[in-house]
Motif scaffolding. Sequence first.
Motif, PDB file in Angstrom:
ATOM      1  N   SER A  47      25.395  57.469 -40.449  1.00 49.57           N
ATOM      2  CA  SER A  47      24.771  56.941 -39.237  1.00 49.57           C
ATOM      3  C   SER A  47      23.808  57.985 -38.703  1.00 49.57           C
ATOM      4  O   SER A  47      23.966  59.177 -38.952  1.00 49.57           O
ATOM      5  CB  SER A  47      25.830  56.592 -38.186  1.00 49.57           C
ATOM      6  OG  SER A  47      26.487  57.748 -37.745  1.00 49.57           O
ATOM      7  N   GLY A  48      22.832  57.522 -37.972  1.00 48.70           N
ATOM      8  CA  GLY A  48      21.830  58.443 -37.434  1.00 48.70           C
ATOM      9  C   GLY A  48      20.802  58.795 -38.492  1.00 48.70           C
ATOM     10  O   GLY A  48      20.619  58.078 -39.471  1.00 48.70           O
ATOM     11  N   GLU A  49      20.179  59.924 -38.274  1.00 47.38           N
ATOM     12  CA  GLU A  49      19.120  60.367 -39.190  1.00 47.38           C
ATOM     13  C   GLU A  49      19.686  61.330 -40.224  1.00 47.38           C
ATOM     14  O   GLU A  49      20.277  62.354 -39.877  1.00 47.38           O
ATOM     15  CB  GLU A  49      18.011  61.040 -38.400  1.00 47.38           C
ATOM     16  CG  GLU A  49      16.783  61.321 -39.230  1.00 47.38           C
ATOM     17  CD  GLU A  49      15.627  61.822 -38.375  1.00 47.38           C
ATOM     18  OE1 GLU A  49      14.850  62.625 -38.908  1.00 47.38           O
ATOM     19  OE2 GLU A  49      15.526  61.418 -37.207  1.00 47.38           O
ATOM     20  N   GLY A  50      19.516  61.001 -41.493  1.00 42.67           N
ATOM     21  CA  GLY A  50      19.994  61.868 -42.556  1.00 42.67           C
ATOM     22  C   GLY A  50      18.994  62.950 -42.885  1.00 42.67           C
ATOM     23  O   GLY A  50      17.822  62.866 -42.541  1.00 42.67           O
ATOM     24  N   THR A  70      20.690  71.108 -40.460  1.00 50.23           N
ATOM     25  CA  THR A  70      20.479  71.269 -39.028  1.00 50.23           C
ATOM     26  C   THR A  70      21.341  70.280 -38.263  1.00 50.23           C
ATOM     27  O   THR A  70      21.382  69.097 -38.590  1.00 50.23           O
ATOM     28  CB  THR A  70      18.991  71.033 -38.677  1.00 50.23           C
ATOM     29  OG1 THR A  70      18.193  71.898 -39.479  1.00 50.23           O
ATOM     30  CG2 THR A  70      18.722  71.316 -37.219  1.00 50.23           C
ATOM     31  N   TYR A  71      22.049  70.778 -37.247  1.00 56.16           N
ATOM     32  CA  TYR A  71      22.818  69.914 -36.355  1.00 56.16           C
ATOM     33  C   TYR A  71      21.852  69.103 -35.486  1.00 56.16           C
ATOM     34  O   TYR A  71      20.693  69.505 -35.315  1.00 56.16           O
ATOM     35  CB  TYR A  71      23.728  70.747 -35.443  1.00 56.16           C
ATOM     36  CG  TYR A  71      24.955  71.295 -36.108  1.00 56.16           C
ATOM     37  CD1 TYR A  71      25.948  70.455 -36.590  1.00 56.16           C
ATOM     38  CD2 TYR A  71      25.142  72.670 -36.231  1.00 56.16           C
ATOM     39  CE1 TYR A  71      27.096  70.964 -37.187  1.00 56.16           C
ATOM     40  CE2 TYR A  71      26.287  73.185 -36.818  1.00 56.16           C
ATOM     41  CZ  TYR A  71      27.257  72.320 -37.283  1.00 56.16           C
ATOM     42  OH  TYR A  71      28.384  72.821 -37.869  1.00 56.16           O
ATOM     43  N   PRO A  72      22.332  68.015 -34.885  1.00 51.40           N
ATOM     44  CA  PRO A  72      21.468  67.228 -33.996  1.00 51.40           C
ATOM     45  C   PRO A  72      20.869  68.032 -32.842  1.00 51.40           C
ATOM     46  O   PRO A  72      19.782  67.723 -32.369  1.00 51.40           O
ATOM     47  CB  PRO A  72      22.409  66.133 -33.469  1.00 51.40           C
ATOM     48  CG  PRO A  72      23.432  65.974 -34.533  1.00 51.40           C
ATOM     49  CD  PRO A  72      23.626  67.353 -35.095  1.00 51.40           C
ATOM     50  N   ASP A  73      21.561  69.089 -32.395  1.00 52.52           N
ATOM     51  CA  ASP A  73      21.035  69.910 -31.298  1.00 52.52           C
ATOM     52  C   ASP A  73      19.989  70.923 -31.761  1.00 52.52           C
ATOM     53  O   ASP A  73      19.467  71.706 -30.971  1.00 52.52           O
ATOM     54  CB  ASP A  73      22.166  70.614 -30.553  1.00 52.52           C
ATOM     55  CG  ASP A  73      22.859  71.695 -31.373  1.00 52.52           C
ATOM     56  OD1 ASP A  73      22.449  71.968 -32.523  1.00 52.52           O
ATOM     57  OD2 ASP A  73      23.840  72.272 -30.860  1.00 52.52           O
ATOM     58  N   VAL A 153      24.554  65.170 -40.837  1.00 54.14           N
ATOM     59  CA  VAL A 153      25.279  66.253 -40.189  1.00 54.14           C
ATOM     60  C   VAL A 153      25.535  65.901 -38.734  1.00 54.14           C
ATOM     61  O   VAL A 153      24.621  65.565 -37.993  1.00 54.14           O
ATOM     62  CB  VAL A 153      24.504  67.588 -40.287  1.00 54.14           C
ATOM     63  CG1 VAL A 153      25.252  68.701 -39.591  1.00 54.14           C
ATOM     64  CG2 VAL A 153      24.263  67.938 -41.741  1.00 54.14           C
ATOM     65  N   THR A 154      26.805  65.957 -38.346  1.00 52.55           N
ATOM     66  CA  THR A 154      27.201  65.696 -36.964  1.00 52.55           C
ATOM     67  C   THR A 154      27.936  66.915 -36.433  1.00 52.55           C
ATOM     68  O   THR A 154      28.339  67.793 -37.194  1.00 52.55           O
ATOM     69  CB  THR A 154      28.133  64.478 -36.879  1.00 52.55           C
ATOM     70  OG1 THR A 154      29.297  64.759 -37.665  1.00 52.55           O
ATOM     71  CG2 THR A 154      27.454  63.225 -37.387  1.00 52.55           C
ATOM     72  N   ALA A 155      28.141  66.944 -35.141  1.00 51.59           N
ATOM     73  CA  ALA A 155      28.847  68.072 -34.537  1.00 51.59           C
ATOM     74  C   ALA A 155      30.351  67.987 -34.750  1.00 51.59           C
ATOM     75  O   ALA A 155      31.061  68.944 -34.538  1.00 51.59           O
ATOM     76  CB  ALA A 155      28.531  68.132 -33.048  1.00 51.59           C
TER      77      ALA A 155
END
Length: 157
Positions: A47-50, A70-73, A153-155
């Motif tokens: 889910s989200g951007e790979g 890279t993490y979302p942050d 990648v997620t937190a």
Amino acid sequence: MTDFARPARRTIVCASAVLGSAALLTACGNGESAVESPEAQAIPTPSGEGQVLMTLADLPVGSRASAPATYPDGSSTAVMVYRADEKTVLAYSNKCTHQGCALSPKSPDENFYCACHGSKFNPADGTVVDGPAKGALGRYAAEIKGSDIVVYVTAEA
């Protein structure tokens, strides 16, 4: 004039050895794992951007690698990647569940390896093969898209 007794050389050397040993043991922590769950985590759904980590040509079937991500942050991390077969790629956190040291894909016995304390993790499911770590690795969603390996990648991992 005052007379002070000078410490013997042997006393200084022994005291230095004791203090150095205490500092070393303190740096290693208490030996407890940060994560206690030995079961493999479920494979997350993408889910989200790979992020494209590498091409399929860079990771032959049955091999392991580490790649920057890279993490979302926006902060950086590394991801441990394992290509199980022609259609399956698995991705894990690169942090050892014992005390958070970075893992390496380089191990003579085909596991992910933590050089800090010797823990080994099975690349097929992230479970502990050899401790002191007790918890399985955190997982990321991963997939093969065309000729690329994409990881989400997620937190949480």
